[in-house]
Design a protein around this motif. Structure first.
Motif, mmCIF file in Angstrom:
data_model
loop_
_atom_site.group_PDB
_atom_site.id
_atom_site.type_symbol
_atom_site.label_atom_id
_atom_site.label_comp_id
_atom_site.label_asym_id
_atom_site.label_seq_id
_atom_site.Cartn_x
_atom_site.Cartn_y
_atom_site.Cartn_z
ATOM 1 N N LEU A 84 45.633 -5.053 -10.923
ATOM 2 C CA LEU A 84 44.605 -6.093 -10.959
ATOM 3 C C LEU A 84 44.634 -6.914 -9.680
ATOM 4 C CD1 LEU A 84 42.391 -7.621 -12.391
ATOM 5 C CD2 LEU A 84 44.130 -8.990 -13.552
ATOM 6 N N LEU A 85 45.830 -7.197 -9.199
ATOM 7 C CA LEU A 85 45.947 -7.968 -7.962
ATOM 8 C C LEU A 85 45.360 -7.184 -6.789
ATOM 9 C CD1 LEU A 85 49.525 -9.456 -8.427
ATOM 10 C CD2 LEU A 85 47.339 -10.604 -8.732
ATOM 11 N N ASP A 86 45.593 -5.873 -6.787
ATOM 12 C CA ASP A 86 45.003 -5.027 -5.742
ATOM 13 C C ASP A 86 43.477 -5.078 -5.829
ATOM 14 O OD1 ASP A 86 47.501 -4.318 -4.863
ATOM 15 O OD2 ASP A 86 47.576 -2.453 -6.041
ATOM 16 N N ALA A 87 42.973 -5.103 -7.079
ATOM 17 C CA ALA A 87 41.525 -5.167 -7.274
ATOM 18 C C ALA A 87 40.964 -6.487 -6.753
ATOM 19 C CB ALA A 87 41.187 -5.005 -8.761
ATOM 20 N N LEU A 88 41.727 -7.578 -6.954
ATOM 21 C CA LEU A 88 41.278 -8.878 -6.453
ATOM 22 C C LEU A 88 41.182 -8.867 -4.928
ATOM 23 C CD1 LEU A 88 43.292 -11.394 -8.690
ATOM 24 C CD2 LEU A 88 41.008 -10.464 -9.048
ATOM 25 N N ASN A 89 42.162 -8.259 -4.293
ATOM 26 C CA ASN A 89 42.139 -8.167 -2.824
ATOM 27 C C ASN A 89 40.949 -7.335 -2.342
ATOM 28 O OD1 ASN A 89 44.503 -9.672 -2.573
ATOM 29 N ND2 ASN A 89 45.822 -7.860 -2.748
ATOM 30 N N GLU A 105 37.739 -9.262 -2.642
ATOM 31 C CA GLU A 105 37.640 -10.273 -1.598
ATOM 32 C C GLU A 105 37.064 -9.672 -0.321
ATOM 33 O OE1 GLU A 105 40.354 -13.984 -0.131
ATOM 34 O OE2 GLU A 105 41.360 -12.041 -0.304
ATOM 35 N N LYS A 106 37.438 -8.424 -0.035
ATOM 36 C CA LYS A 106 36.955 -7.765 1.180
ATOM 37 C C LYS A 106 35.526 -7.262 1.027
ATOM 38 C CE LYS A 106 41.533 -6.186 2.703
ATOM 39 N NZ LYS A 106 42.384 -4.986 2.967
ATOM 40 N N GLU A 107 35.225 -6.637 -0.127
ATOM 41 C CA GLU A 107 33.932 -5.978 -0.294
ATOM 42 C C GLU A 107 32.823 -6.920 -0.731
ATOM 43 O OE1 GLU A 107 34.262 -2.607 -2.838
ATOM 44 O OE2 GLU A 107 35.350 -1.412 -1.357
ATOM 45 N N LYS A 108 33.151 -7.859 -1.631
ATOM 46 C CA LYS A 108 32.121 -8.738 -2.188
ATOM 47 C C LYS A 108 32.141 -10.131 -1.571
ATOM 48 C CE LYS A 108 30.768 -5.688 -5.277
ATOM 49 N NZ LYS A 108 29.431 -5.075 -5.233
ATOM 50 N N GLY A 109 33.190 -10.420 -0.803
ATOM 51 C CA GLY A 109 33.255 -11.742 -0.200
ATOM 52 C C GLY A 109 33.642 -12.831 -1.182
ATOM 53 N N ILE A 110 34.274 -12.442 -2.312
ATOM 54 C CA ILE A 110 34.693 -13.426 -3.313
ATOM 55 C C ILE A 110 36.146 -13.809 -3.029
ATOM 56 C CG2 ILE A 110 34.827 -13.939 -5.768
ATOM 57 C CD1 ILE A 110 33.121 -11.434 -6.254
#
Length: 379
Positions: A5-10, A13-18
């Motif tokens: 999940l943490l990898d997904a958050l990272n 952040e890169k792809e969606k700018g969140i």
């Protein structure tokens, strides 16, 4: 919480700018709500997420008091001292209360929060992209139609074309390409909503800006627009440089520029007139194609009385008063049109000792023929 999940958050952040921090804060708030809901707990709790190990713990926060009235929110000084003798009244004690099966609930909750935030972020990106296009023109593709709207695809979103913004002389079929004017971009709970128009005067203005390079680069300026969509429009233009023909620039070689706009608007007739700060000149120009003998101005009432040759009275007024109505909208002045004979009877023309110019005292044959031809076209 898993490291996946943490990898997904990272990645988000890169792809969606969140921002990952914003997502983590949202997950923590959702986990607190899930803990209270699933375990019937109402106490003040804090979620501790360990980003390194991917673990999660729940801590109950209790205030140290002399006498406990609510054990969910308070702890006695005596019990607090058993945890740490340094505690004093008023301090906050944190006690771990992580349920054994909270991991499964946490994973589901985190997934829901991430999905929701991604959806919100995508809506925010679309809103930011299109809100800057308000009062701009875009080419869309007609998708479908219902009693309320025609839905026009602008790429990432469908815009709404209400019946009141549709041209009466147009029919819209699926897959038709159409230029629309964006009137409003709203942010709603269901995402951004875009309203477009085919009748707005701004559409005509933007079409001229696109078609006429002199308008785009500022050499020629559009001063005002009056439009009855699908039927007839008037536009006033001015060039700061007196050597530039503003009207000619808009008409284009052999009328090519204005004809391209007429074609886009499905045959809507367009009068292009020279703007002037002198209301006498401007009102006379605005009543084109009719000839004007005299314009009398009432500054206080912002009204004008216009005298035209008898044979051009109907031409000046236009079919159902359209020419006069558009001229009034274009100039911002009230216009009262009188024939030459009527004005003479009322003693308002010619004014004072003035006499009309010799060329005004008779009817030019070519001029008369053109006027009749124009009236027949209106009929």
């Amino acid at each position: 919480m898993s490291t996946e999940l943490l990898d997904a958050l990272n990645l988000l952040e890169k792809e969606k700018g969140i921002s990952r921090d914003i997502l983590i804060e949202a997950i923590e708030a959702a986990l607190i709500s899930a803990y209270r809901r699933n375990f019937n707990q109402a106490q003040n709790v804090r979620i501790d997420l360990n980003l390194g190990s991917g673990t999660m713990r729940v801590f109950a926060r209790k205030e140290v008091v002399d006498e406990v009235f609510d054990s969910r929110l308070e702890i006695s000084l005596e019990d607090a001292a058993k945890i740490n003798p340094a505690y004093e009244v008023g301090d906050v004690v944190e006690i771990e209360v992580t349920p054994k099966d909270f991991g499964r609930i946490a994973a589901q909750t985190a997934k829901q929060v991430v999905t929701q935030r991604v959806r919100e972020a995508e809506r925010g990106i679309i809103y930011s992209e299109y809100v800057d296009r308000e009062e701009d023109i875009m080419t869309g593709i007609v998708q479908r139609q219902d009693p309320r709207f025609i839905y026009v695809s602008l790429g990432k979103i469908e815009a709404l074309l209400p019946p009141s913004e549709q041209m009466q002389n147009e029919s819209y079929k699926p897959h038709d390409r159409v230029k629309v004017f964006i009137t409003k971009v709203e942010k709603t709970t269901k995402g951004p909503q875009i309203f477009v128009s085919r009748t707005h005067p701004g559409l005509l203005k933007r079409l001229f800006e696109i078609e006429v390079p002199e308008i785009y680069d500022g050499t020629v300026e559009i001063k005002s627009v009056a439009r009855e969509a699908g039927d007839r429009s008037k536009i006033s233009v001015q060039a700061e440089n007196p050597e530039v023909d503003a009207v000619g620039a808009c008409v284009g070689p052999k009328g090519s520029r204005v004809q391209a706009i007429v074609n886009e608007l499905k045959g809507e007739k367009i009068d292009i007139v020279e703007w002037s700060e002198d209301p006498v000149v401007f009102v006379a120009n605005a009543l084109s194609p009719s000839k004007v003998l005299d314009v009398q101005v009432d500054e206080e009432e912002k009204a004008t009385t216009v005298v035209v040759p008898d044979y051009q009275l109907s031409l000046a007024i236009g079919k159902r008063g359209q020419n006069a109505r558009l001229a009034a909208k274009l100039t911002g002045w009230k216009i009262d049109i009188k024939s030459e004979s009527e004005a003479r009877e009322q003693g308002i023309y010619p004014r004072g000792n003035e006499e009309p110019a010799e060329e005004d005292s008779y009817y030019d044959e070519d001029e008369l023929k053109n006027a009749f031809d124009f009236e027949e076209e209106l009929d």
